[in-house]
Design a protein around this motif. Structure first.
Motif, PDB file in Angstrom:
ATOM      1  N   TRP A 151       0.824  -1.205   0.000  1.00  0.00           N
ATOM      2  CA  TRP A 151       0.000   0.000   0.000  1.00  0.00           C
ATOM      3  C   TRP A 151       0.861   1.258   0.000  1.00  0.00           C
ATOM      4  N   ARG A 152       2.050   1.187   0.604  1.00  0.00           N
ATOM      5  CA  ARG A 152       2.930   2.359   0.588  1.00  0.00           C
ATOM      6  C   ARG A 152       3.464   2.623  -0.810  1.00  0.00           C
ATOM      7  N   ASP A 153       3.927   1.572  -1.490  1.00  0.00           N
ATOM      8  CA  ASP A 153       4.425   1.743  -2.851  1.00  0.00           C
ATOM      9  C   ASP A 153       3.302   2.146  -3.797  1.00  0.00           C
ATOM     10  N   LEU A 154       2.132   1.572  -3.590  1.00  0.00           N
ATOM     11  CA  LEU A 154       0.978   1.956  -4.405  1.00  0.00           C
ATOM     12  C   LEU A 154       0.671   3.439  -4.230  1.00  0.00           C
ATOM     13  N   SER A 155       0.663   3.905  -2.985  1.00  0.00           N
ATOM     14  CA  SER A 155       0.352   5.306  -2.715  1.00  0.00           C
ATOM     15  C   SER A 155       1.378   6.227  -3.357  1.00  0.00           C
ATOM     16  N   THR A 188      -3.368   8.035   2.254  1.00  0.00           N
ATOM     17  CA  THR A 188      -3.761   9.423   2.512  1.00  0.00           C
ATOM     18  C   THR A 188      -3.710   9.719   4.000  1.00  0.00           C
ATOM     19  N   ALA A 189      -4.217   8.804   4.813  1.00  0.00           N
ATOM     20  CA  ALA A 189      -4.190   8.999   6.264  1.00  0.00           C
ATOM     21  C   ALA A 189      -2.760   9.116   6.771  1.00  0.00           C
ATOM     22  N   ARG A 190      -1.881   8.283   6.261  1.00  0.00           N
ATOM     23  CA  ARG A 190      -0.472   8.332   6.677  1.00  0.00           C
ATOM     24  C   ARG A 190       0.154   9.678   6.309  1.00  0.00           C
ATOM     25  N   ALA A 191      -0.122  10.147   5.088  1.00  0.00           N
ATOM     26  CA  ALA A 191       0.428  11.430   4.664  1.00  0.00           C
ATOM     27  C   ALA A 191      -0.105  12.572   5.529  1.00  0.00           C
ATOM     28  N   LEU A 193      -1.105  12.353   8.681  1.00  0.00           N
ATOM     29  CA  LEU A 193      -0.486  12.255  10.005  1.00  0.00           C
ATOM     30  C   LEU A 193       0.951  12.758   9.983  1.00  0.00           C
ATOM     31  N   ARG A 194       1.630  12.571   8.885  1.00  0.00           N
ATOM     32  CA  ARG A 194       3.014  13.030   8.742  1.00  0.00           C
ATOM     33  C   ARG A 194       3.090  14.497   8.308  1.00  0.00           C
ATOM     34  N   ARG A 195       1.951  15.111   8.109  1.00  0.00           N
ATOM     35  CA  ARG A 195       1.856  16.486   7.611  1.00  0.00           C
ATOM     36  C   ARG A 195       2.565  16.627   6.263  1.00  0.00           C
ATOM     37  N   ASP A 196       2.527  15.557   5.503  1.00  0.00           N
ATOM     38  CA  ASP A 196       3.038  15.576   4.137  1.00  0.00           C
ATOM     39  C   ASP A 196       1.881  15.989   3.240  1.00  0.00           C
ATOM     40  N   TYR A 197       1.583  17.289   3.266  1.00  0.00           N
ATOM     41  CA  TYR A 197       0.389  17.781   2.597  1.00  0.00           C
ATOM     42  C   TYR A 197       0.446  17.660   1.068  1.00  0.00           C
ATOM     43  N   PRO A 198       1.607  17.818   0.432  1.00  0.00           N
ATOM     44  CA  PRO A 198       1.619  17.597  -1.020  1.00  0.00           C
ATOM     45  C   PRO A 198       1.168  16.191  -1.414  1.00  0.00           C
ATOM     46  N   THR A 199       1.688  15.169  -0.714  1.00  0.00           N
ATOM     47  CA  THR A 199       1.274  13.793  -1.023  1.00  0.00           C
ATOM     48  C   THR A 199      -0.188  13.577  -0.667  1.00  0.00           C
ATOM     49  N   VAL A 224     -10.768  15.565   4.871  1.00  0.00           N
ATOM     50  CA  VAL A 224      -9.369  15.664   4.441  1.00  0.00           C
ATOM     51  C   VAL A 224      -9.164  16.918   3.603  1.00  0.00           C
ATOM     52  N   VAL A 225     -10.055  17.137   2.653  1.00  0.00           N
ATOM     53  CA  VAL A 225      -9.908  18.296   1.769  1.00  0.00           C
ATOM     54  C   VAL A 225     -10.067  19.599   2.551  1.00  0.00           C
ATOM     55  N   ARG A 226     -11.000  19.635   3.489  1.00  0.00           N
ATOM     56  CA  ARG A 226     -11.149  20.845   4.311  1.00  0.00           C
ATOM     57  C   ARG A 226      -9.865  21.126   5.083  1.00  0.00           C
ATOM     58  N   HIS A 227      -9.264  20.088   5.656  1.00  0.00           N
ATOM     59  CA  HIS A 227      -8.015  20.270   6.405  1.00  0.00           C
ATOM     60  C   HIS A 227      -6.910  20.766   5.485  1.00  0.00           C
TER      61      HIS A 227
END
Length: 262
Positions: A151-155, A188-191, A193-199, A224-227
């Motif tokens: 799932w990480r490589d897919l994302s 998306t949830a992982r990104a 949580l990591r504040r990786d907003y571009p991803t 997610v989009v609102r955040h």
């Protein structure tokens, strides 16, 4: 020592951000609708501007696809010129190949065909760009749809393919997004949580695209989009990804807070 007359990476990055800002303005109805043509005509170095067109790829058509903004002949000529000056590499990564193929298909639709034609129609002029191998087929384990892809490589792969997450655009990559929606929600949830907003913004486009098609992601995509709208910052490309996700959401059935619509 670098040649003073040679564009730097900073110049190219600034051109990409500038074009993303123009696309965003056209999408919101606050900018020049002749996005691509204006970018090239007004650029100090047209070649750098054309490189930016290649980087954004299908996203230069986002105002036309999402907001009905006219994609004029000047825009079409500029996209075609960008493909001529920077032709797709025959050994390009699968993600780059799919972005190029989608760009060519959209150019055929808006530059010579009818905007109402279906995306599955085969354009007469593909500018030498070959259709990529179908995901899960000859693409092997590097294919986004490969069952063995984590799932990480897919994302990561689907984030690179986010310019394909647009309305009225279809193909094997979109089928992958729908078939592995839970994995994309997890990415998306992982990104977030990591504040990786571009991803997160890129992956949110796929979740919003799935909603637009009637699927139900495991993540509250509207939240997610609102955040992202509040916290993603001023980067042009991330703001554009977020705006595209918002546009897709606005075309979809609303989700209940806390999860997908049943």
């Amino acid at each position: 020592m670098p040649n003073p007359g040679t564009p730097s990476r900073t110049d190219y990055a600034a051109a990409v951000e500038g074009l993303a800002d123009r696309v965003l303005g056209a999408l919101r109805g606050t900018g020049d609708p002749a996005v691509v043509a204006s970018q090239v005509d007004e650029a100090p170095d047209p070649k750098v501007a054309l490189a930016a067109v290649r980087v954004l790829g299908p996203d230069v058509f986002a105002p036309a696809l999402l907001a009905g903004v006219p994609f004029g002949p000047g825009d079409a000529r500029a996209v075609a010129e960008s493909l001529r000056i920077f032709p797709p590499a025959p050994d390009a990564a699968p993600e780059a190949a799919w972005r190029d193929w989608t760009t060519v298909r959209l150019l055929a639709r808006y530059g010579g065909g009818s905007p109402d034609s279906t995306f599955t129609d085969t354009p007469e002029d593909t500018l030498g760009v070959r259709e990529p191998a179908p995901p899960g087929g000859t693409g092997g384990t590097d294919s986004p749809a490969s069952p063995g892809l984590s799932w990480r490589d897919l994302s990561l792969s689907m984030a690179q393919l986010s310019p394909l997450a647009l309305p009225n655009v279809d193909g094997p990559v979109h089928e992958t997004a729908l078939s592995r929606l839970r994995d994309l929600s997890r990415g998306t949830a992982r990104a977030m949580l990591r504040r990786d907003y571009p991803t997160a913004a890129r992956l949110a486009r796929w979740l919003a695209c799935a909603l637009h098609r009637g699927a139900h992601p495991d993540l509250d995509t509207a939240a997610v989009v609102r955040h992202l709208e509040l916290h993603c910052g001023g980067g042009g490309r991330t703001a554009l990804d977020t705006a595209v996700a918002r546009g897709l959401l606005d075309r979809s059935q609303p989700q209940r807070p806390g999860g997908p619509t049943a």
